[in-house]
Design a protein around this motif. Structure first.
Motif, PDB file in Angstrom:
ATOM      1  N   ILE A 320     -17.816   1.983   0.536  1.00  0.00           N
ATOM      2  CA  ILE A 320     -17.018   1.662   1.717  1.00  0.00           C
ATOM      3  C   ILE A 320     -17.466   0.336   2.323  1.00  0.00           C
ATOM      4  O   ILE A 320     -16.645  -0.479   2.761  1.00  0.00           O
ATOM      5  CB  ILE A 320     -17.128   2.786   2.759  1.00  0.00           C
ATOM      6  CG1 ILE A 320     -16.528   4.094   2.209  1.00  0.00           C
ATOM      7  CG2 ILE A 320     -16.411   2.387   4.048  1.00  0.00           C
ATOM      8  CD1 ILE A 320     -15.057   4.040   1.914  1.00  0.00           C
ATOM      9  N   SER A 321     -18.775   0.082   2.325  1.00  0.00           N
ATOM     10  CA  SER A 321     -19.297  -1.172   2.877  1.00  0.00           C
ATOM     11  C   SER A 321     -18.781  -2.379   2.108  1.00  0.00           C
ATOM     12  O   SER A 321     -18.484  -3.430   2.698  1.00  0.00           O
ATOM     13  CB  SER A 321     -20.824  -1.159   2.863  1.00  0.00           C
ATOM     14  OG  SER A 321     -21.340  -0.149   3.692  1.00  0.00           O
ATOM     15  N   GLN A 322     -18.687  -2.260   0.783  1.00  0.00           N
ATOM     16  CA  GLN A 322     -18.156  -3.349  -0.028  1.00  0.00           C
ATOM     17  C   GLN A 322     -16.742  -3.716   0.414  1.00  0.00           C
ATOM     18  O   GLN A 322     -16.415  -4.899   0.584  1.00  0.00           O
ATOM     19  CB  GLN A 322     -18.152  -2.936  -1.510  1.00  0.00           C
ATOM     20  CG  GLN A 322     -19.537  -2.829  -2.116  1.00  0.00           C
ATOM     21  CD  GLN A 322     -19.532  -2.284  -3.536  1.00  0.00           C
ATOM     22  OE1 GLN A 322     -20.533  -2.353  -4.236  1.00  0.00           O
ATOM     23  NE2 GLN A 322     -18.411  -1.725  -3.965  1.00  0.00           N
ATOM     24  N   SER A 323     -15.921  -2.700   0.613  1.00  0.00           N
ATOM     25  CA  SER A 323     -14.539  -2.947   1.037  1.00  0.00           C
ATOM     26  C   SER A 323     -14.497  -3.549   2.434  1.00  0.00           C
ATOM     27  O   SER A 323     -13.672  -4.426   2.716  1.00  0.00           O
ATOM     28  CB  SER A 323     -13.744  -1.635   1.013  1.00  0.00           C
ATOM     29  OG  SER A 323     -13.631  -1.132  -0.292  1.00  0.00           O
ATOM     30  N   LEU A 324     -15.387  -3.079   3.315  1.00  0.00           N
ATOM     31  CA  LEU A 324     -15.423  -3.606   4.678  1.00  0.00           C
ATOM     32  C   LEU A 324     -15.778  -5.087   4.677  1.00  0.00           C
ATOM     33  O   LEU A 324     -15.147  -5.897   5.375  1.00  0.00           O
ATOM     34  CB  LEU A 324     -16.443  -2.820   5.502  1.00  0.00           C
ATOM     35  CG  LEU A 324     -16.637  -3.268   6.960  1.00  0.00           C
ATOM     36  CD1 LEU A 324     -15.327  -3.141   7.732  1.00  0.00           C
ATOM     37  CD2 LEU A 324     -17.734  -2.443   7.627  1.00  0.00           C
ATOM     38  N   ILE A 325     -16.769  -5.462   3.891  1.00  0.00           N
ATOM     39  CA  ILE A 325     -17.192  -6.871   3.816  1.00  0.00           C
ATOM     40  C   ILE A 325     -16.069  -7.736   3.259  1.00  0.00           C
ATOM     41  O   ILE A 325     -15.728  -8.792   3.817  1.00  0.00           O
ATOM     42  CB  ILE A 325     -18.459  -7.008   2.954  1.00  0.00           C
ATOM     43  CG1 ILE A 325     -19.652  -6.354   3.647  1.00  0.00           C
ATOM     44  CG2 ILE A 325     -18.758  -8.478   2.655  1.00  0.00           C
ATOM     45  CD1 ILE A 325     -20.890  -6.227   2.774  1.00  0.00           C
ATOM     46  N   LEU A 326     -15.472  -7.303   2.150  1.00  0.00           N
ATOM     47  CA  LEU A 326     -14.410  -8.095   1.528  1.00  0.00           C
ATOM     48  C   LEU A 326     -13.176  -8.170   2.419  1.00  0.00           C
ATOM     49  O   LEU A 326     -12.521  -9.212   2.498  1.00  0.00           O
ATOM     50  CB  LEU A 326     -14.042  -7.495   0.169  1.00  0.00           C
ATOM     51  CG  LEU A 326     -15.112  -7.602  -0.918  1.00  0.00           C
ATOM     52  CD1 LEU A 326     -14.644  -6.925  -2.202  1.00  0.00           C
ATOM     53  CD2 LEU A 326     -15.455  -9.062  -1.202  1.00  0.00           C
ATOM     54  N   SER A 327     -12.849  -7.063   3.076  1.00  0.00           N
ATOM     55  CA  SER A 327     -11.700  -7.070   3.977  1.00  0.00           C
ATOM     56  C   SER A 327     -11.919  -8.048   5.127  1.00  0.00           C
ATOM     57  O   SER A 327     -11.003  -8.795   5.513  1.00  0.00           O
ATOM     58  CB  SER A 327     -11.470  -5.655   4.524  1.00  0.00           C
ATOM     59  OG  SER A 327     -10.308  -5.609   5.326  1.00  0.00           O
ATOM     60  N   PHE A 328     -13.123  -8.091   5.659  1.00  0.00           N
ATOM     61  CA  PHE A 328     -13.429  -9.029   6.747  1.00  0.00           C
ATOM     62  C   PHE A 328     -13.333 -10.478   6.263  1.00  0.00           C
ATOM     63  O   PHE A 328     -12.782 -11.336   6.953  1.00  0.00           O
ATOM     64  CB  PHE A 328     -14.827  -8.748   7.298  1.00  0.00           C
ATOM     65  CG  PHE A 328     -15.281  -9.761   8.314  1.00  0.00           C
ATOM     66  CD1 PHE A 328     -14.758  -9.746   9.601  1.00  0.00           C
ATOM     67  CD2 PHE A 328     -16.210 -10.738   7.977  1.00  0.00           C
ATOM     68  CE1 PHE A 328     -15.163 -10.695  10.537  1.00  0.00           C
ATOM     69  CE2 PHE A 328     -16.618 -11.687   8.907  1.00  0.00           C
ATOM     70  CZ  PHE A 328     -16.086 -11.668  10.192  1.00  0.00           C
ATOM     71  N   VAL A 329     -13.849 -10.750   5.088  1.00  0.00           N
ATOM     72  CA  VAL A 329     -13.845 -12.118   4.561  1.00  0.00           C
ATOM     73  C   VAL A 329     -12.424 -12.610   4.310  1.00  0.00           C
ATOM     74  O   VAL A 329     -12.080 -13.753   4.652  1.00  0.00           O
ATOM     75  CB  VAL A 329     -14.675 -12.213   3.266  1.00  0.00           C
ATOM     76  CG1 VAL A 329     -14.471 -13.574   2.588  1.00  0.00           C
ATOM     77  CG2 VAL A 329     -16.156 -11.980   3.559  1.00  0.00           C
ATOM     78  N   PHE A 330     -11.569 -11.736   3.761  1.00  0.00           N
ATOM     79  CA  PHE A 330     -10.268 -12.218   3.286  1.00  0.00           C
ATOM     80  C   PHE A 330      -9.095 -11.927   4.214  1.00  0.00           C
ATOM     81  O   PHE A 330      -8.014 -12.480   4.017  1.00  0.00           O
ATOM     82  CB  PHE A 330      -9.988 -11.629   1.901  1.00  0.00           C
ATOM     83  CG  PHE A 330     -10.907 -12.156   0.836  1.00  0.00           C
ATOM     84  CD1 PHE A 330     -10.809 -13.471   0.400  1.00  0.00           C
ATOM     85  CD2 PHE A 330     -11.901 -11.355   0.295  1.00  0.00           C
ATOM     86  CE1 PHE A 330     -11.668 -13.972  -0.568  1.00  0.00           C
ATOM     87  CE2 PHE A 330     -12.765 -11.836  -0.678  1.00  0.00           C
ATOM     88  CZ  PHE A 330     -12.657 -13.148  -1.102  1.00  0.00           C
ATOM     89  N   SER A 331      -9.258 -11.091   5.222  1.00  0.00           N
ATOM     90  CA  SER A 331      -8.143 -10.785   6.120  1.00  0.00           C
ATOM     91  C   SER A 331      -8.039 -11.812   7.236  1.00  0.00           C
ATOM     92  O   SER A 331      -9.033 -12.431   7.640  1.00  0.00           O
ATOM     93  CB  SER A 331      -8.319  -9.387   6.723  1.00  0.00           C
ATOM     94  OG  SER A 331      -8.326  -8.390   5.720  1.00  0.00           O
TER      95      SER A 331
END
Length: 388
Positions: A320-331
Motif C-alpha cells: 500500500i505504501s508503494q502505491s501511496l508514494i507513486l500516487s503522490f508523485v504522479f497525481s
C-alpha cells in the motif's frame, strides 16, 4: 534488539523480493499511461529501451505469480489443514476485498488485493482436496487460460492481416489519464474506480485464473514445507537450472522482439499480443527459477537479506505504501509528474517507492513483529480464530 516471531524466513524474503518486481511493473500504469502502462513509453532512446527490455523480460508476469504462489503457501499457516479455521480465513478474505476496493479507488487501479480476497474464497473449494486434485486443477487453469489467449492472439493476427488494418484497434487512454494530470484527489478517485471496475472481468480472465493456479501450487508446497524444513537442495537446484536455463532465454528473446515490433513502422497488434502471451505464459518458468536460485544464494550469503525480508514481513503495509508514494508523485494533487517523465526515471522512482517503506519496515522490525496494516488485519480477524 530485533523482535522476532517464529515463522519461516525464506517466504518473507521471497515476498520482499516480489514486491520490488511488482512495483517496477506497476509504476508505468501510474506514471505514464493508465491503460497501456509500459507499452506507452517511448523506447526509441536507449535509456528507455533498456529498462523496458528488462522489465518485460525479468519482471512482467513473474513476480505477481511468485506473490500468488506465496499467498497459497501462507494458507497453510491460517487454515492449518482444519476446517475449524475457515471462519478466520474467510474473514481475512473479506478484509482484503474491502481494503482492495479502497486501494483500487484511492491509489492504484491495478490493485491485486481485491482479486486475492475473492480468490481466497474460491480457494476454500479446493484447499481440503487431495494433492492429485489440486495438481489437476492447477494444470486446467494454466493450460486453459494459456490456450484461450493464444487462440485469441492468433485470431487477432489473422483478422489484422487479412481483414484490414483497423481490426483489433484498442483503447489507448482513459479518463483517469486526464484526471491525474489536472484533477483533484476525488476526481482521480472517481475516474480510477471507473477504470478499475470496468476492467475486473478482463483482469480476472488474464491474471485471476493464473493466480488461482499459483495458489494451488503454493498449497501443495506448504503441505510439504518446501520452503522451510522440507526444502531439498537438489530440488532447488533443478528449479534454478530449468527455470533460469529455459525461462530466461525465452523471456529475453520474447522481450526483444516485442520491443522491436513496437518500434517498427509496420507495428502489428496481433504480433504484439502474441509475444505478450508468450512472455506471460512462460513466466512461471522464470518465477520457479527465481525461487530456486534465491534459495541457493541465501544458503551462501545473507547480505541484504534483512532489508528484503523485513519488506516481506510487512508486505501488506509495503504494498500500500508503494502505491501511496507513486500516487503522490504522479497525481496532480501531489507532485503532478504524470506523463512528464521518461521510463528510466519512472523506474528509478518505483525502486525508491519500494526502498523507502522497506527501510521503514526494517526499522520497525526492531520494535514490532509486523507493520500497521498487518496489525489491523490481525486484530480484525482475531475474533474468528478457532479456539484451542
Amino acid at each position: 534488539m530485533t523482535l522476532q516471531k517464529t515463522r519461516e524466513a525464506f517466504p518473507d524474503f521471497l515476498r520482499g523480493f516480489a514486491l520490488l518486481g511488482i512495483v517496477v511493473v506497476n509504476a508505468p500504469f501510474i506514471g505514464i499511461n493508465t491503460v497501456l502502462g509500459l507499452s506507452a513509453a517511448d523506447v526509441s532512446q536507449v535509456q528507455n529501451f533498456v529498462p523496458a527490455f528488462l522489465i518485460n523480460a525479468l519482471a512482467l508476469g513473474k513476480f505477481y505469480l511468485l506473490f500468488s504462489f506465496l499467498f497459497g503457501y501462507s494458507a497453510g499457516f491460517v487454515l492449518k489443514d482444519s476446517k475449524v479455521n475457515l471462519k478466520r480465513w474467510v474473514a481475512r478474505a473479506l478484509f482484503l476485498i474491502v481494503l482492495g476496493t479502497l486501494h483500487a479507488t484511492l491509489l492504484f487501479h491495478g490493485d491485486i488485493l481485491f482479486g486475492y480476497g475473492v480468490l481466497a474464497l474460491v480457494l476454500t473449494l479446493f484447499y481440503f482436496r487431495s494433492d492429485r486434485a489440486l495438481k489437476i486443477w492447477a494444470r486446467i487453469l494454466y493450460l486453459g487460460t494459456a490456450g484461450l489467449f493464444s487462440i485469441f492472439a492468433l485470431l487477432l493476427w489473422f483478422a489484422e492481416k487479412y481483414l484490414g488494418e483497423d481490426v483489433g484497434e484498442t483503447v489507448t487512454e482513459s479518463r483517469l489519464d486526464s484526471s491525474l494530470a489536472s484533477g483533484s484527489f476525488f476526481d482521480n478517485a472517481s475516474a480510477r474506480f471507473e477504470l478499475w471496475s470496468t476492467g475486473l472481468g478482463e483482469s480476472f480472465l488474464l491474471q485471476g485464473l493464473m493466480a488461482l493456479a499459483a495458489f494451488l501450487v503454493g498449497v501443495l508446497a506448504s503441505r510439504r514445507k518446501l520452503l522451510a524444513s522440507g526444502a531439498k537442495p537438489e530440488a532447488m537446484k533443478k528449479l534454478a537450472l530449468y527455470g533460469l536455463g529455459l525461462g530466461l532465454p525465452i523471456q529475453l528473446t520474447g522481450s526483444w522482439f516485442l520491443l522491436q515490433n513496437q518500434l517498427s513502422d509496420h507495428f502489428s497488434i496481433g504480433v504484439d499480443l502474441g509475444l505478450f502471451v508468450l512472455l506471460f505464459f512462460s513466466a512461471p518458468l522464470l518465477s520457479a527459477g527465481y525461487l530456486g536460485g534465491l534459495w541457493l544464494v541465501l544458503q551462501k550469503t545473507r547480505k541484504g537479506a534483512g532489508l528484503i525480508s523485513a519488506a516481506g514481513r510487512h508486505s501488506l503495509s509495503v504494498y500500500i505504501s508503494q502505491s501511496l508514494i507513486l500516487s503522490f508523485v504522479f497525481s496532480s494533487w501531489g507532485l503532478g509528474a504524470f506523463g512528464e517523465l521518461e521510463l528510466w526515471l519512472v523506474t528509478l522512482i518505483a525502486i525508491a517507492a519500494w526502498l523507502v517503506p522497506a527501510l521503514l519496515a526494517l526499522w520497525n522490525s526492531h520494535y514490532r513483529v509486523s507493520g500497521p496494516l498487518e496489525w489491523v488485519l490481525k486484530k480484525t480477524t482475531e475474533p474468528f480464530r478457532a479456539k484451542a
